[in-house]
Each structure stands twice: as C-alpha cells, then as structure tokens.
Enzyme design. Sequence first.
Site, PDB file in Angstrom:
ATOM      1  N   HIS A 100     -49.539 112.990 -18.921  1.00  0.00           N
ATOM      2  CA  HIS A 100     -50.315 113.420 -19.599  1.00  0.00           C
ATOM      3  C   HIS A 100     -50.276 114.614 -18.724  1.00  0.00           C
ATOM      4  O   HIS A 100     -50.681 115.134 -17.795  1.00  0.00           O
ATOM      5  CB  HIS A 100     -51.707 112.602 -20.460  1.00  0.00           C
ATOM      6  CG  HIS A 100     -51.418 111.436 -20.843  1.00  0.00           C
ATOM      7  ND1 HIS A 100     -51.165 110.337 -19.464  1.00  0.00           N
ATOM      8  CD2 HIS A 100     -51.698 111.224 -21.706  1.00  0.00           C
ATOM      9  CE1 HIS A 100     -50.801 109.153 -20.358  1.00  0.00           C
ATOM     10  NE2 HIS A 100     -51.465 109.720 -21.809  1.00  0.00           N
ATOM     11  N   ASP A 103     -53.599 114.992 -16.455  1.00  0.00           N
ATOM     12  CA  ASP A 103     -52.860 113.772 -14.995  1.00  0.00           C
ATOM     13  C   ASP A 103     -52.449 114.770 -13.979  1.00  0.00           C
ATOM     14  O   ASP A 103     -52.968 114.705 -13.080  1.00  0.00           O
ATOM     15  CB  ASP A 103     -51.697 113.293 -15.261  1.00  0.00           C
ATOM     16  CG  ASP A 103     -51.538 111.935 -16.482  1.00  0.00           C
ATOM     17  OD1 ASP A 103     -53.161 111.301 -16.615  1.00  0.00           O
ATOM     18  OD2 ASP A 103     -50.865 111.603 -16.864  1.00  0.00           O
ATOM     19  N   GLU A 231     -45.789 106.607 -30.216  1.00  0.00           N
ATOM     20  CA  GLU A 231     -46.287 104.789 -29.876  1.00  0.00           C
ATOM     21  C   GLU A 231     -47.258 104.157 -30.492  1.00  0.00           C
ATOM     22  O   GLU A 231     -48.235 104.403 -30.346  1.00  0.00           O
ATOM     23  CB  GLU A 231     -46.333 104.964 -27.900  1.00  0.00           C
ATOM     24  CG  GLU A 231     -47.433 104.153 -27.511  1.00  0.00           C
ATOM     25  CD  GLU A 231     -47.370 104.413 -25.987  1.00  0.00           C
ATOM     26  OE1 GLU A 231     -47.279 104.837 -25.470  1.00  0.00           O
ATOM     27  OE2 GLU A 231     -48.364 103.631 -25.079  1.00  0.00           O
TER      28      GLU A 231
END
Length: 439
Positions: A100, A103, A231
């Site tokens: 991400h 991150d 997702e």
Amino acid sequence: MEYFEGINKVNYEGPESKNPLAFKYYNPDETVMGKSMKEQLRFAMSYWHTFTYMGNDPFGVGTMFRPWDNTEDVMEKAKRRVHAAFEFMEKLQIPFFCFHDRDIASEGKDLKETNERLDVIVPIIKEEMGRTGIKCLWGTANAFSNPRYVHGAGTSCNATVFAYAAAQIKKAIEITKELGGENYVFWGGREGYETLLNTDTGLELDNFARLLHMAVDYGKEIGFTGQFLIEPKPKEPTKHQYDTDAATVLAFLRKYGLEKHFKLNIEANHATLAMHTFQHELNQCRINGVFGSVDANQGDSNLGWDTDQFPTNVYDTTLAMYEVLLAGGFTKGGLNFDSKVRRASFEESDLFYAYIAGMDTFARGLKVAAKLLEDKVFENFKAERYASYNQGIGKGIVDGKVGFKELEAYALENGITPNVSGRQELLESILNQYIMETK
Ligand code: XLS
Ligand code: NI
Ligand code: NI
C-alpha cells in the site's frame, strides 16, 4: 547493514530435512505442469503484514520490536524497512512484493508532503529491485486507515473526501507504474456501511463505479499496462462491505461496464468469512473469466473475523491450486501472502518460519493438484456424470434446439433414466490418497 543476522538464504532440502530454515516442498526450479514452481506459484511478500505490523490487537499494543524500526525519524525508518524487506525476500527467494502507498512511507502533514515522501522512497525501492531482480506484483492505496475515510473513500457521503481519495489513488497508480507493478488492486476497506438508516446505497455504489472508471481512464492515459484487480470481502471493517464476494463483485462490474477492465483478487480468509470455501471463490472467477490473483492466508474456523494466518492447510491449498491450474495458471497475478504472524510470534525468525510454512504448503498443494489433473481424477468423473448432455435430448437442451413443448413430449414418452450416486465419499477418499501419496 544486515537485519536478519544468523539467517542465511533458505534453500530447498526436501521432505526428509529437519532444518527449520529450509524448504521441504518448495523447490523453485522443479518443473510442474510445464513450468518451474517459481513461475507457477509467483510468491509475493505483503509489505504491510511483514514490515509494518507490530503485533497490536484491540486489547494491547505491539509486541514486535523490529531492529529496522529503531529510529524516531520516520523517513529513516521507511528507508531501513526497504533494506530489511529486500534482505528478507532475497533470503527467502521470494520473487515479488505487494504494497500500500502508506506502507512504504507514512503520511505527512498534507497530501503534498505525503507525495514528496513517496518520491523519496520509490527510487530506493527501485534501486533494490534492480540489485535483486525482485519485482512488484501489485500496488494499492490505503484509503481506509486515516480518519478522513470514516464514511468511506469512493463511497463517502463527503464529496471532498471522494476527491482526496481520487488524488491518493492517482499517485498510487503512478508509483505502481514506476515500480513496474503487474497489477493494481482495489480493496474497498471502508466501502460499505454500518446502518441503512443513514446510507444512500444507490449513490454510493454509483460513485464507487465512477471512481473505478476514472482509475481505468487515468491508467490508460499514463500508459499503465498492469491488470486492475478488485478484492472481495464481506465484513470488516464495516458491518457490510459492498464487495462482499466474487459473485457480488461480478454483478457490480457488469452493471457499470467495468468487467472488461477488472479481474478479481481472491483472499482465502475473505472467502470463508463470506461463508464460501476458498475453492468456491476461485471457481466462480474461473468460470466467469475474471480470475486474477490470490491473497494467500487462512482463517480460523472457530473465529468469525479476518485472522489472516499463514496458510498451513494442505487440503485447502490443493483445492485452490486445482482451480488455479484449471484457470490456466497465473498470468499477471500471483500468490501474495496477505498473512501475519501471531502476536506471540514476535521474533524476527518467526517471519521466516511463517513464510516457509506458507510456501511449502502451496508448493505441496500445487504438486498434488497437478497430479490430480494429470490423472484426470475428477475431470473424468465429471465428464461421465454429465454425459447425458452429449447426445439425444441432453444435446438438444445444450444446443438450444428444444423448448418446454418438446421437453414435455419427451418426458411423457420416456420418463427418466435412473439417477446414479454422486460418490462424494469415494471422491474425498481418493483426494486424501493423492494428498498423502503424491511424490
Ligand atoms: C484486508 C485486505 C487488504 C488488501 C489490500 O483485509 O486483505 O490487505 O489485500 O488492501
Ligand atoms: Ni488482501
Ligand atoms: Ni484478510
């Protein structure tokens, strides 16, 4: 600087090995169904669970004190994490990573500073990619952690938040492209609702589709050739997530004309939270031509939340890889370990044991699935089971040659031929035999 001192490159030693830091089943160069295991499995490391998760849970703070985090300077920390992450992947022979935006660098005081931080970190990641040959499987935007996304991102009731999310996703697609990402993932973290009393679901879903169309258009504009993925997940963090499961996502994509641009990223634990098996979700993607990638993990059947555990259940990985192989194997997708070590597994070595367990479990699943397919164990059984559609009245149905009147005449004249057993227990025992005996 070496962060995982005393741990060398993890190699394949075979099922007889007792070395905890060796692969027992994952043999990267071994050929399975015409490709090396490395190419078949396309393992990826999740940057978040592996390098930013500290072991915190709703009842307590972090338990993991990582050597690379031992600095107060946020950018220095971000840089150290890059080096630790690539050392980790190199030692485990993991060929891809997923991330991400947040991150790899934490948010600054405003969007401008946040983007500048990304511009500092991305070249460092690129350099490490060049040095090691490790590639980016996918990138995504974390549009769920920051309090601004309290009512959602693309489905927020606040149009300025929608705009902010779009700006964030724009940058995330740019850096994914810069890193050669093979896919770009949407996981709608806060795209859902807590109560219908305050929610206009029609507008929220229309807006979410608008956001996805904008992403597709922008990707084209800048020459991003990766695959867009969505997702599914049924609950968490909201009580009801819009992208509940594969079938729901597919209906949404088709309603808004997005089905040509998106495939699905199926996560095992999300499938089970939706009361499906992992195999079922992959199967639905396969038969609808939207199988994209996998977030590999497993839940706990006694717990009703997303535990994101490392996959160790060979039965499930066998059936998952069976569907993946039937779908033609991975093309741009891969197996991303969206898995985290337990809070009590707080030592650095636990990260290695966890990935080795996950990689070996999928390698074993791949081999058993390949053998089942080679021997056509279930395929022959299914062919026989549906054989009545190959001729006579069955063929007429499949070819669209008969309607109710012809079928009524047929039934009046012929009745039915006797049904035969579905043989579930026999098939399950054959599956067990393959799991236990495949060499
Ligand atoms: C969380 C999701 C997340 C996505 C990427 O449950 O699995 O990790 O994979 O945002
Ligand atoms: Ni995931
Ligand atoms: Ni999950």
